[in-house]
Scaffold this motif. Structure first.
Motif, short mmCIF file in Angstrom:
data_model
loop_
_atom_site.label_atom_id
_atom_site.label_comp_id
_atom_site.label_asym_id
_atom_site.label_seq_id
_atom_site.Cartn_x
_atom_site.Cartn_y
_atom_site.Cartn_z
N ASP A 164 -1.17 -5.37 -4.53
CA ASP A 164 -0.80 -5.25 -3.27
C ASP A 164 0.09 -4.24 -2.91
OD1 ASP A 164 -2.39 -7.41 -2.63
OD2 ASP A 164 -0.75 -8.89 -2.50
N LYS A 193 -0.74 1.94 -3.51
CA LYS A 193 -2.09 2.48 -2.67
C LYS A 193 -3.36 2.59 -3.18
CE LYS A 193 1.31 6.22 -1.36
NZ LYS A 193 1.88 7.60 -1.53
N GLY A 223 0.92 -1.12 0.07
CA GLY A 223 0.00 0.02 -0.14
C GLY A 223 0.94 1.30 0.12
#
Length: 269
Positions: free
Chosen positions: A168, A171, A139
């Protein structure tokens, strides 16, 4: 010569050296206003890579993907460093640049690329994939970019896992930018396993299965001369020219492949 004429001549002489300086200031101001253009013009770029700009359109491509100097950007499989030569100076001062290079024959080559110009590439963060991918915090990334690599994933059967890794690390609201060789939609899908070309629908399916939303496409890297039906697949065309001297002039006249340029976004939940 009267006094007035002498004064005018003196003022003209004083002004002339200022003209090149003013031009330099204008050029500097233009680069400040367009940091991508400044990165494309970086003196650290190699001439052989600059020569391919008319086929790869780095400034227009990065602008379409929304890359800015303050972002955290991941380039997946930078290999020889073609796009890294632009991304490294663009992100050096205010952003973060991760080079996510799959383990294999290109990893050592990319290390050599970085070592060849340590001043220009001192802040590039090299990450081996998949072994070290977790070192990129989940993120934390604004943009993931991959240029002409998804066809390799499809041929290896690794596309689902790799796109999940992209998802994954991004963001919420982050961008995935993809450029790859384009196979016409009416062709046999089996060609995607051998030709180096992929259908737009295939990449959209892979990205959407990983959770991405499709944003849109640009034709900036299109080449209508490429019919995508060559004896040795996409590698028949430059820069590889796998046929060597056989029909070389023909393939040089066609140029590099027809490419799709696709933008995806990680949803904001």
């Amino acid at each position: 010569m009267n006094r007035l004429a002498r004064v005018a001549l003196l003022l003209t002489g004083l002004a002339m050296p200022l003209l090149p300086l003013a031009a330099q200031h204008a050029d500097h101001a233009a680069h400040q206003a367009d940091p991508i253009a400044a990165a494309v013009a970086a003196p650290s770029r190699t001439p052989k890579n600059v020569a391919r700009d008319p086929y790869r359109h780095p400034a227009e491509t990065l602008a379409f993907f929304g890359v800015t100097p303050s972002q955290t950007v991941v380039e997946y499989s930078p290999s020889g460093g073609w796009y890294s030569e632009v991304l490294a100076p663009l992100l050096r001062d205010h952003g973060t640049f991760y080079a996510l290079q799959p383990t294999g024959r290109y990893l050592d080559g990319y290390k050599s690329f970085l070592a060849a110009n340590p001043v220009a590439y001192d802040k590039v963060k090299l990450v081996a994939h998949p072994e070290e991918a977790a070192s990129i915090p989940a993120g934390s990334v604004d943009t993931v970019l991959t240029f002409r690599n998804v066809h390799n994933m499809v041929m290896a059967g690794s596309e689902a896992a790799t796109f999940k890794a992209f998802f994954d690390m991004l963001k919420p609201g982050g961008t995935l930018g993809v450029v790859d060789h384009r196979l016409p939609e009416d062709r046999d899908s089996a060609l995607e396993k051998s030709s180096g070309y992929l259908k737009v629908s295939t990449i959209r399916r892979i990205a959407q299965a990983a959770g991405f939303d499709y944003v849109g496409a640009s034709e900036v890297n299109a080449n209508p001369k490429d019919t995508a039906d060559w004896p040795k697949g996409v590698w028949t065309l430059p820069p590889v020219l796998s046929q060597k001297d056989v029909d070389k002039d023909k393939y040089l006249a066609i140029g590099e492949s027809d490419r799709m340029t696709l933008k995806f976004r990680k949803p904001v939940k």
